[in-house]
Every structure is written in C-alpha cells, then in structure tokens.
Design a protein around this motif. Structure first.
Motif, PDB file in Angstrom:
ATOM      1  N   GLN A   1      -7.560   8.068   7.557  1.00  0.00           N
ATOM      2  CA  GLN A   1      -8.303   7.493   6.442  1.00  0.00           C
ATOM      3  C   GLN A   1      -7.618   7.798   5.123  1.00  0.00           C
ATOM      4  O   GLN A   1      -7.019   8.862   4.954  1.00  0.00           O
ATOM      5  N   VAL A   2      -7.694   6.848   4.222  1.00  0.00           N
ATOM      6  CA  VAL A   2      -7.140   7.002   2.876  1.00  0.00           C
ATOM      7  C   VAL A   2      -8.251   6.699   1.884  1.00  0.00           C
ATOM      8  O   VAL A   2      -8.970   5.709   2.028  1.00  0.00           O
ATOM      9  N   GLN A   3      -8.379   7.556   0.888  1.00  0.00           N
ATOM     10  CA  GLN A   3      -9.339   7.327  -0.180  1.00  0.00           C
ATOM     11  C   GLN A   3      -8.585   7.010  -1.463  1.00  0.00           C
ATOM     12  O   GLN A   3      -7.562   7.642  -1.767  1.00  0.00           O
ATOM     13  N   LEU A   4      -9.096   6.026  -2.192  1.00  0.00           N
ATOM     14  CA  LEU A   4      -8.464   5.576  -3.433  1.00  0.00           C
ATOM     15  C   LEU A   4      -9.496   5.585  -4.549  1.00  0.00           C
ATOM     16  O   LEU A   4     -10.604   5.068  -4.366  1.00  0.00           O
ATOM     17  N   VAL A   5      -9.120   6.145  -5.694  1.00  0.00           N
ATOM     18  CA  VAL A   5     -10.015   6.182  -6.851  1.00  0.00           C
ATOM     19  C   VAL A   5      -9.265   5.668  -8.071  1.00  0.00           C
ATOM     20  O   VAL A   5      -8.244   6.242  -8.468  1.00  0.00           O
ATOM     21  N   GLU A   6      -9.793   4.574  -8.650  1.00  0.00           N
ATOM     22  CA  GLU A   6      -9.181   3.975  -9.837  1.00  0.00           C
ATOM     23  C   GLU A   6      -9.792   4.559 -11.103  1.00  0.00           C
ATOM     24  O   GLU A   6     -10.942   5.003 -11.110  1.00  0.00           O
ATOM     25  N   SER A   7      -9.015   4.495 -12.180  1.00  0.00           N
ATOM     26  CA  SER A   7      -9.510   4.864 -13.503  1.00  0.00           C
ATOM     27  C   SER A   7      -8.694   4.116 -14.546  1.00  0.00           C
ATOM     28  O   SER A   7      -7.617   3.578 -14.238  1.00  0.00           O
ATOM     29  N   GLY A   8      -9.221   4.080 -15.770  1.00  0.00           N
ATOM     30  CA  GLY A   8      -8.472   3.513 -16.873  1.00  0.00           C
ATOM     31  C   GLY A   8      -8.934   2.163 -17.361  1.00  0.00           C
ATOM     32  O   GLY A   8      -8.388   1.644 -18.339  1.00  0.00           O
ATOM     33  N   GLY A   9      -9.928   1.575 -16.714  1.00  0.00           N
ATOM     34  CA  GLY A   9     -10.425   0.293 -17.191  1.00  0.00           C
ATOM     35  C   GLY A   9     -11.204   0.437 -18.485  1.00  0.00           C
ATOM     36  O   GLY A   9     -11.466   1.549 -18.952  1.00  0.00           O
ATOM     37  N   GLY A  10     -11.548  -0.698 -19.074  1.00  0.00           N
ATOM     38  CA  GLY A  10     -12.315  -0.663 -20.309  1.00  0.00           C
ATOM     39  C   GLY A  10     -12.264  -1.978 -21.031  1.00  0.00           C
ATOM     40  O   GLY A  10     -11.841  -2.998 -20.478  1.00  0.00           O
ATOM     41  N   LEU A  11     -12.697  -1.943 -22.281  1.00  0.00           N
ATOM     42  CA  LEU A  11     -12.723  -3.131 -23.134  1.00  0.00           C
ATOM     43  C   LEU A  11     -11.556  -3.063 -24.104  1.00  0.00           C
ATOM     44  O   LEU A  11     -11.336  -2.033 -24.761  1.00  0.00           O
ATOM     45  N   VAL A  12     -10.827  -4.167 -24.198  1.00  0.00           N
ATOM     46  CA  VAL A  12      -9.673  -4.226 -25.087  1.00  0.00           C
ATOM     47  C   VAL A  12      -9.593  -5.621 -25.689  1.00  0.00           C
ATOM     48  O   VAL A  12     -10.026  -6.599 -25.062  1.00  0.00           O
ATOM     49  N   GLN A  13      -9.058  -5.705 -26.881  1.00  0.00           N
ATOM     50  CA  GLN A  13      -8.873  -7.009 -27.515  1.00  0.00           C
ATOM     51  C   GLN A  13      -7.644  -7.710 -26.948  1.00  0.00           C
ATOM     52  O   GLN A  13      -6.708  -7.055 -26.464  1.00  0.00           O
ATOM     53  N   ILE A  54       0.837   6.050   4.228  1.00  0.00           N
ATOM     54  CA  ILE A  54       0.848   4.913   3.305  1.00  0.00           C
ATOM     55  C   ILE A  54       2.265   4.378   3.118  1.00  0.00           C
ATOM     56  O   ILE A  54       3.200   5.142   2.926  1.00  0.00           O
ATOM     57  N   ASN A  55       2.410   3.064   3.169  1.00  0.00           N
ATOM     58  CA  ASN A  55       3.688   2.482   2.782  1.00  0.00           C
ATOM     59  C   ASN A  55       3.489   1.678   1.493  1.00  0.00           C
ATOM     60  O   ASN A  55       3.770   2.155   0.407  1.00  0.00           O
ATOM     61  N   GLY A  56       2.957   0.502   1.540  1.00  0.00           N
ATOM     62  CA  GLY A  56       2.775  -0.277   0.319  1.00  0.00           C
ATOM     63  C   GLY A  56       1.512   0.089  -0.432  1.00  0.00           C
ATOM     64  O   GLY A  56       0.492   0.437   0.164  1.00  0.00           O
ATOM     65  N   ASN A  77      -5.083  -0.823  -3.907  1.00  0.00           N
ATOM     66  CA  ASN A  77      -4.939  -1.106  -2.476  1.00  0.00           C
ATOM     67  C   ASN A  77      -3.825  -0.255  -1.900  1.00  0.00           C
ATOM     68  O   ASN A  77      -2.800  -0.043  -2.536  1.00  0.00           O
ATOM     69  N   ALA A  78      -4.041   0.207  -0.670  1.00  0.00           N
ATOM     70  CA  ALA A  78      -2.993   0.928   0.054  1.00  0.00           C
ATOM     71  C   ALA A  78      -2.916   0.387   1.480  1.00  0.00           C
ATOM     72  O   ALA A  78      -3.946   0.128   2.102  1.00  0.00           O
ATOM     73  N   LYS A  79      -1.698   0.211   1.937  1.00  0.00           N
ATOM     74  CA  LYS A  79      -1.484  -0.289   3.298  1.00  0.00           C
ATOM     75  C   LYS A  79      -0.902   0.811   4.170  1.00  0.00           C
ATOM     76  O   LYS A  79       0.047   1.482   3.783  1.00  0.00           O
ATOM     77  N   SER A  80      -1.467   0.960   5.341  1.00  0.00           N
ATOM     78  CA  SER A  80      -0.999   1.936   6.310  1.00  0.00           C
ATOM     79  C   SER A  80      -1.008   1.256   7.661  1.00  0.00           C
ATOM     80  O   SER A  80      -2.070   1.081   8.255  1.00  0.00           O
ATOM     81  N   GLY A  81       0.177   0.863   8.125  1.00  0.00           N
ATOM     82  CA  GLY A  81       0.257   0.098   9.362  1.00  0.00           C
ATOM     83  C   GLY A  81      -0.493  -1.205   9.192  1.00  0.00           C
ATOM     84  O   GLY A  81      -0.231  -1.968   8.276  1.00  0.00           O
ATOM     85  N   SER A  82      -1.456  -1.444  10.054  1.00  0.00           N
ATOM     86  CA  SER A  82      -2.250  -2.663   9.972  1.00  0.00           C
ATOM     87  C   SER A  82      -3.523  -2.480   9.161  1.00  0.00           C
ATOM     88  O   SER A  82      -4.298  -3.421   8.993  1.00  0.00           O
ATOM     89  N   MET A  83      -3.722  -1.291   8.598  1.00  0.00           N
ATOM     90  CA  MET A  83      -4.944  -0.982   7.864  1.00  0.00           C
ATOM     91  C   MET A  83      -4.754  -1.241   6.377  1.00  0.00           C
ATOM     92  O   MET A  83      -3.710  -0.967   5.806  1.00  0.00           O
ATOM     93  N   ASN A  84      -5.821  -1.762   5.764  1.00  0.00           N
ATOM     94  CA  ASN A  84      -5.885  -1.949   4.320  1.00  0.00           C
ATOM     95  C   ASN A  84      -6.990  -1.060   3.779  1.00  0.00           C
ATOM     96  O   ASN A  84      -8.117  -1.102   4.267  1.00  0.00           O
TER      97      ASN A  84
END
Length: 115
Positions: free
Chosen positions: A1-13, A31-33, A96-103
């Motif tokens: 299993q792979v866990q992914l956590v994004e950050s950095g979004g927001g409102l911008v002009q 993980i490869n791609g 997104n992270a790809k590991s073999g056939s898993m997304n």
C-alpha cells in the motif's frame, strides 16, 4: 500500500504561481511513476504531468511551458510548480503513484485561479 498526501493548493490570481507538494509513504520502494492529475467541476479527471523514477517527464499540452513536475526520491516527495496560472487551471489536483498494475491516489488539493 502507498499513501499520498497533497498540500499547497489555494486561491491565486491569474498570472500567479503555486507549488503543490505530495508526500508518499508506505510501500514506497515499489513506486515507479508519479504525477499529477486534475479534475475541474463537471469534467473528467485528466493528466497534468508525470515523472518516472528516472526523471523522464510528460506534460499535457495545456500546461507545457507553465508547469514543472519534479521529484525528490530521497524524501519521497513529488512537486508541481505552476506558473502563469489561468482561470481554466481551476480544479482539484490529485497526486498519483503507480506501482506495477496498481494506481494510488491522494485525496486532492483545490486550486482556484481568479480572473
């Protein structure tokens, strides 16, 4: 299993910049791609940019020359530098992270670009 956590979004002009980050944990050795996708309201999820374990990159035509994807394998991080943002870039951005056939997917971070 792979866990992914994004950050950095927001409102911008329009014309501004944002940098998104994605932290990977778990079975990261597999993980490869890695990359970024986005989904605008009422639209399907689409590829933004991807990067291989060796550093090769691919960008959607709509973001070429404006966005840059990078990864730090030592820190298990992938980044998306977004410059010259346009209102049409408004979307939820997913790591997104790809590991073999898993997304694997993060929960997403909202980017809103005002005109």
């Amino acid at each position: 299993q792979v866990q992914l956590v994004e950050s950095g979004g927001g409102l911008v002009q329009a014309g501004g910049s944002l940098r998104l980050s994605c932290a990977a944990s778990g079975s990261i050795f597999s993980i490869n791609g890695m990359g970024w996708y986005r989904q605008a309201p009422g639209k399907q999820r689409e590829l933004v940019a991807v990067i291989s374990s060796g550093g090769s990159t691919y960008y959607a035509d709509s973001v070429k020359g404006r966005f840059t994807v990078s990864r730090d394998n030592a820190k298990n991080m992938v980044y998306l530098q977004m410059n010259s943002l346009k209102p049409e870039d408004t979307a939820v951005y997913f790591c997104n992270a790809k590991s073999g056939s898993m997304n694997y997917w993060g929960k997403g971070t909202l980017v809103t670009v005002s005109s």
